[in-house]
Design a protein around this motif. Sequence first.
Motif, mmCIF file in Angstrom:
data_model
loop_
_atom_site.group_PDB
_atom_site.id
_atom_site.type_symbol
_atom_site.label_atom_id
_atom_site.label_comp_id
_atom_site.label_asym_id
_atom_site.label_seq_id
_atom_site.Cartn_x
_atom_site.Cartn_y
_atom_site.Cartn_z
ATOM 1 N N CYS A 132 0.920 -1.212 -0.174
ATOM 2 C CA CYS A 132 -0.017 0.145 0.014
ATOM 3 C C CYS A 132 0.955 1.535 0.121
ATOM 4 C CB CYS A 132 -0.881 -0.061 1.310
ATOM 5 S SG CYS A 132 -2.225 -1.370 1.316
ATOM 6 N N LYS A 146 -0.895 2.270 -4.469
ATOM 7 C CA LYS A 146 -1.948 3.477 -4.644
ATOM 8 C C LYS A 146 -2.137 3.720 -6.165
ATOM 9 C CE LYS A 146 -2.780 8.494 -4.037
ATOM 10 N NZ LYS A 146 -2.145 9.762 -3.351
ATOM 11 N N CYS A 158 -5.992 3.060 -8.243
ATOM 12 C CA CYS A 158 -6.271 3.871 -8.877
ATOM 13 C C CYS A 158 -6.767 3.306 -10.315
ATOM 14 C CB CYS A 158 -5.517 4.992 -9.080
ATOM 15 S SG CYS A 158 -5.546 6.285 -7.552
ATOM 16 N N LEU A 187 -9.878 1.159 -10.178
ATOM 17 C CA LEU A 187 -11.008 2.146 -9.705
ATOM 18 C C LEU A 187 -11.431 2.546 -11.174
ATOM 19 C CD1 LEU A 187 -10.145 4.225 -6.544
ATOM 20 C CD2 LEU A 187 -11.913 2.413 -7.035
ATOM 21 N N LEU A 231 -4.819 4.265 3.081
ATOM 22 C CA LEU A 231 -4.886 4.450 1.707
ATOM 23 C C LEU A 231 -6.519 3.914 1.353
ATOM 24 C CD1 LEU A 231 -3.683 4.597 -1.147
ATOM 25 C CD2 LEU A 231 -3.223 2.092 -1.065
ATOM 26 N N LYS A 232 -7.040 3.002 1.969
ATOM 27 C CA LYS A 232 -8.540 2.907 1.967
ATOM 28 C C LYS A 232 -9.064 4.315 2.229
ATOM 29 C CE LYS A 232 -12.511 0.529 3.951
ATOM 30 N NZ LYS A 232 -13.107 -0.462 4.781
ATOM 31 N N GLU A 263 -7.883 7.362 2.157
ATOM 32 C CA GLU A 263 -7.563 8.382 0.926
ATOM 33 C C GLU A 263 -8.293 8.313 -0.316
ATOM 34 O OE1 GLU A 263 -3.539 9.821 -1.137
ATOM 35 O OE2 GLU A 263 -3.440 8.440 0.620
ATOM 36 N N LEU A 264 -8.580 7.024 -0.600
ATOM 37 C CA LEU A 264 -9.185 6.794 -1.963
ATOM 38 C C LEU A 264 -10.643 6.401 -1.886
ATOM 39 C CD1 LEU A 264 -6.420 4.394 -3.568
ATOM 40 C CD2 LEU A 264 -6.759 6.658 -3.784
ATOM 41 N N LEU A 292 -12.076 3.818 -0.548
ATOM 42 C CA LEU A 292 -12.284 2.415 -1.101
ATOM 43 C C LEU A 292 -13.387 1.885 -0.386
ATOM 44 C CD1 LEU A 292 -8.570 1.235 -1.756
ATOM 45 C CD2 LEU A 292 -10.215 1.979 -3.477
#
Length: 424
Positions: A339, A344, A348, A351, A371-372, A374-375, A377
């Motif tokens: 991660c 990342k 992306c 996604l 990271l989850k 931030e994005l 997810l």
Amino acid sequence: MVSIIMPVYNTADYLKKTIENIINQTYKDWELICVDDESSDDSLKIIKQFEAYDNRIHLISQAHQGAGVARNNGFEISRGEYVIFLDSDDSFSINLLDVLYKNAIQTNADVVMCGCTIENNGLIKKVERPKSIPNGIFDISELDDSGFAQCGYFSWNKLVKRKLIVEYNILFQNLQSSNDVFFSCMVIYTAKRLLFVDESNLIIYKKGRDGNISSRRNPVNCYRAAEAIINRIPTDDENGIRKALYVMLVGGIYELRRTDNEELIKHFCEEIKQFVIENKLFSVNASDIQKYVASLYVNNSVQTKWWKENVIFKYELEANKEKILNELNEYKRFVLWGCGKRGKALLCFFLDNDIAIYGITDKDKSRAEQLKSELGLDTNVLDIDNIDEQTDLIIACNTELYSYLKRKNLAVDILDIERYCPLA
């Protein structure tokens, strides 16, 4: 006979074990030529002790000139039908010469290569035959640009027929680093019969040791090596020149990542930019990836440090999107392991292509949680324990991680994403 040429510079802490690895080889018809590059430690003393013990071991001393000159001087007095250039701080399996020489004789190969195990500050990476390198006997025409570069970046994993070196007058360059790139690429280019042996335990390569002959990286030397290759290849051989350009452009990125010397970086990028513009590398002769990398050198300032970002990784993901998606379609539930920045970028990519991923994980679970968030997810953050019971595929973000997971013998398939993104 096999001639082993070994440049030596301040490797006393490793040298005794290295030479003992040679003495204990199951193949016995060899000579070891140690070329001391004016060491200031006990290296010279150790070599002399072994020279007195075994008449197959010979010592040459030279003023401090680097590994390239040392290898050339060693080759000049060597007598073997085949030659291998080993490093004095590495370790070797006792059947290294036996495996390489028998394969050379059985197949009449000009060059026999093998994989290796890389040790880097406690981390271990198994380097096996890359997918871009054919199985069995092959020649330059069967290598794509990436395969040529992967074969040609170093000399210490190659058993080379003496006749080939002499016939084409292939020498090592007098460079502090990257001094074996020209030699290695040219033996690959000129050889009619190449063979890559599927063995990764024959050589243990110690990466990152301070003080060795080529430890201080200079990306300009990579440029000099590739420039010499291009100048040696006939001007009408567009495929050969394209392969050499790959070494220059992509090898340059590899070297940029290994130095923080801003003056060297600036000099190198200016050299590459000028070369790209003068030689019109945006022409049809360059591949798409070469044109893309060339544009990065031309259109980005040094201050952006673009080579440290994931621009090439993202480009390769897009270029290989169809292949990646086809492979993922074979699985119902897959997990991303890793991660950091690359993880990342990969998420992306998923996604953007509406790929549902079951979960993410990392040795540092908090990084996965971050990271989850931030994005944004909608996925699971998984513990690494018993992860193979929760998925049917783990996607490893790099080859080191892939090698680590393979050694764990998990009951699940593992995908090394670098198989699709070798430049990253």
